[in-house]
Design a protein around this motif. Sequence first.
Motif, short mmCIF file in Angstrom:
data_model
loop_
_atom_site.label_atom_id
_atom_site.label_comp_id
_atom_site.label_asym_id
_atom_site.label_seq_id
_atom_site.Cartn_x
_atom_site.Cartn_y
_atom_site.Cartn_z
N GLN A 141 -12.52 42.05 33.76
CA GLN A 141 -12.97 42.78 32.58
C GLN A 141 -12.07 43.97 32.25
OE1 GLN A 141 -15.68 41.74 30.53
NE2 GLN A 141 -15.16 39.97 31.82
N GLU A 142 -10.86 43.92 32.80
CA GLU A 142 -9.89 44.99 32.49
C GLU A 142 -9.41 44.83 31.05
OE1 GLU A 142 -5.50 46.55 33.95
OE2 GLU A 142 -6.58 45.05 35.13
N GLU A 143 -9.37 45.95 30.34
CA GLU A 143 -8.96 45.95 28.93
C GLU A 143 -7.51 46.40 28.79
OE1 GLU A 143 -11.61 48.30 26.62
OE2 GLU A 143 -13.40 47.17 27.21
N ARG A 144 -6.81 45.72 27.93
CA ARG A 144 -5.41 46.11 27.66
C ARG A 144 -5.19 46.07 26.15
NH1 ARG A 144 -0.52 42.90 27.90
NH2 ARG A 144 -1.82 41.16 28.62
N GLU A 145 -4.63 47.14 25.60
CA GLU A 145 -4.41 47.22 24.14
C GLU A 145 -3.03 46.69 23.77
OE1 GLU A 145 -5.35 50.32 20.52
OE2 GLU A 145 -4.51 51.15 22.38
N ILE A 146 -3.00 45.90 22.73
CA ILE A 146 -1.76 45.29 22.24
C ILE A 146 -1.46 45.85 20.85
CG2 ILE A 146 -0.59 43.15 21.61
CD1 ILE A 146 -1.12 43.40 24.58
N LEU A 147 -0.22 46.24 20.64
CA LEU A 147 0.23 46.72 19.33
C LEU A 147 1.28 45.77 18.78
CD1 LEU A 147 0.63 50.57 19.99
CD2 LEU A 147 -1.27 49.40 18.87
N GLU A 148 1.11 45.37 17.53
CA GLU A 148 2.08 44.49 16.87
C GLU A 148 2.37 45.05 15.47
OE1 GLU A 148 -0.01 40.83 16.90
OE2 GLU A 148 0.56 40.31 18.94
N ALA A 149 3.64 45.13 15.12
CA ALA A 149 4.05 45.68 13.81
C ALA A 149 4.59 44.56 12.92
CB ALA A 149 5.10 46.77 13.99
N TYR A 150 4.15 44.57 11.67
CA TYR A 150 4.59 43.59 10.68
C TYR A 150 5.22 44.34 9.50
CZ TYR A 150 1.71 40.42 13.41
OH TYR A 150 1.17 39.68 14.44
N HIS A 151 6.40 43.87 9.11
CA HIS A 151 7.16 44.58 8.07
C HIS A 151 7.32 43.70 6.84
CE1 HIS A 151 8.23 47.62 11.07
NE2 HIS A 151 8.48 46.61 11.90
N PHE A 152 7.10 44.30 5.67
CA PHE A 152 7.25 43.62 4.38
C PHE A 152 8.17 44.45 3.49
CE2 PHE A 152 3.14 42.52 6.13
CZ PHE A 152 2.97 41.18 5.84
N MET A 153 9.00 43.77 2.72
CA MET A 153 9.81 44.43 1.70
C MET A 153 9.33 43.95 0.34
SD MET A 153 12.00 46.72 2.66
CE MET A 153 12.88 46.82 1.10
N LEU A 154 8.85 44.87 -0.48
CA LEU A 154 8.36 44.53 -1.81
C LEU A 154 9.33 45.07 -2.86
CD1 LEU A 154 5.79 43.96 -0.13
CD2 LEU A 154 4.46 44.89 -2.03
N TYR A 155 9.70 44.22 -3.79
CA TYR A 155 10.60 44.60 -4.88
C TYR A 155 9.94 44.32 -6.22
CZ TYR A 155 14.39 44.59 -1.39
OH TYR A 155 15.18 44.84 -0.30
N ALA A 156 10.00 45.29 -7.12
CA ALA A 156 9.55 45.05 -8.49
C ALA A 156 10.61 44.22 -9.21
CB ALA A 156 9.35 46.38 -9.22
N TYR A 157 10.16 43.32 -10.06
CA TYR A 157 11.12 42.55 -10.85
C TYR A 157 10.59 42.34 -12.25
CZ TYR A 157 8.58 38.09 -11.09
OH TYR A 157 7.66 37.11 -11.38
N ARG A 158 11.49 42.04 -13.16
CA ARG A 158 11.17 41.67 -14.53
C ARG A 158 11.86 40.35 -14.84
NH1 ARG A 158 9.43 45.73 -18.09
NH2 ARG A 158 9.42 47.86 -17.26
#
Length: 348
Positions: A141-158
Motif C-alpha cells: 500500500q505504499e504510494e508513489r507520485e508520478i509526474l508527466e508533462a505534455y507539451h503542445f504548440m498552438l499557432y493561429a492561422y488564416r
Amino acid sequence: GGGGRLRSSPRPLLGMAALVAALVSAWGSPGGVRAVPIEERNSADLIGKTYVFGDIKHKVTIYVKVFTNSPFLACMDFARSHKELIDPKYSWIGPDGKSLKGQKYVNLTETGKLMVMGFKESMSGAYTCTLSHKIIDTTTQEEREILEAYHFMLYAYREADHAYRVFARFTTRECELAANSLFFEELKKILNNIISDLTCRIVESSCKCHSVRLPDQGLLHELFVSFQVSPFAPGWKEVCHQAPHNCEDVTNMRVQEARDRIGEFFHKQTYALKRQFRIVPTIHYVDSSFSVIHVDSCQPGFGKNYITHTSCASCCVVCSPGTYSPNNQVTCQTCPKPQVKTYGATSC
C-alpha cells in the motif's frame, strides 16, 4: 478623360466603349461563402467531441483558425487514456508561463482537458500540462507520485487571401501607335468599373507590344496585357468588419466573383466583334488569349512556411517571435535584430 490631344484615330477607344455598354448590365451579384476547415491530426473522437492527445516525447503542433475555438487538448497520451489513474491532478501553463486556471478565455474540464476559445494571434505559443497521479503498491500500500508533462504548440492561422493574375492579347496596327497606351488605360477603367461594387480593383498592370509571326498570316503586332485582380480596393476593411470571423472567406468570395466577371468580359469579346461591328477596330482582342493564374497573399502578421509548417503548408500561419510581416506578402521576414517576442508582429 484628360486635356491631352489624340494623335491617332479614336476608333479603338470608341469601339471598346460601345462594347462595354452592351456588357456592363449583365453582371450579377456575389455568390455564397466557402470555408475550408483544416485537418486536425493526432486526434480521436470521444463522445462526439474531438480531443488531441499529448505525447510525452514530442510537442504536438496544432493550428487554430483565428476567432475559432481550439480542439480539446487532453493532458495525457492515447495509451494513458485507457489506464486507471489514482488521484489525478492537472496543471495547465500558457505561453506567458502563467497558470490557465480561472482564465475566462479557456474551457478547462475537471478531467484536465483544455479548450482555448476565440483564438487570437497573441494566444499562439507553447501550452504545457503537468499530470500528477499516484501508483499504489498492492501488497505494501505504499504510494508513489508520478509526474508527466505534455507539451503542445498552438499557432493561429488564416486562410490565404486570393488574387488572380490575368493575361490577354490584343492585335494592333503597329507597336508605335499612340492609341495603344490610351487603349490600355481605358481598358483598366472599364475593368475597374465592372468589379468596383465588389471592392476589388486592378493592380500591377502592364502592357507590352511585340511582333508575332503566325503561320500563313505573316508578321502581326500584338499588345500583351497583364494585370492582377486584387480584393483590397478602398473600403475592403469595412466589408470585413461586417464578418470579422470569416474575413478572408468573404474576401476570397468577392475576388473570385471579380475574376469570373472579367473572364466573362473577355470571353464575350469575340462574339461582340463578330456580331456588333461592321468594321473591326484597330485594336481588338485576340480570340482565346485570355488566361488566369491563382495568386495567394497573407494578411499582415501572417505568412506561409512550407518547411516549418508542413502540415499547414497552404495556411497563412502567424509570424513567430523574431519574424514579422508588414504587408500582404506571403512570407514572414526575419528581423535583423530579433527583438520581437510576440506572435503576429507587423514590424520589428
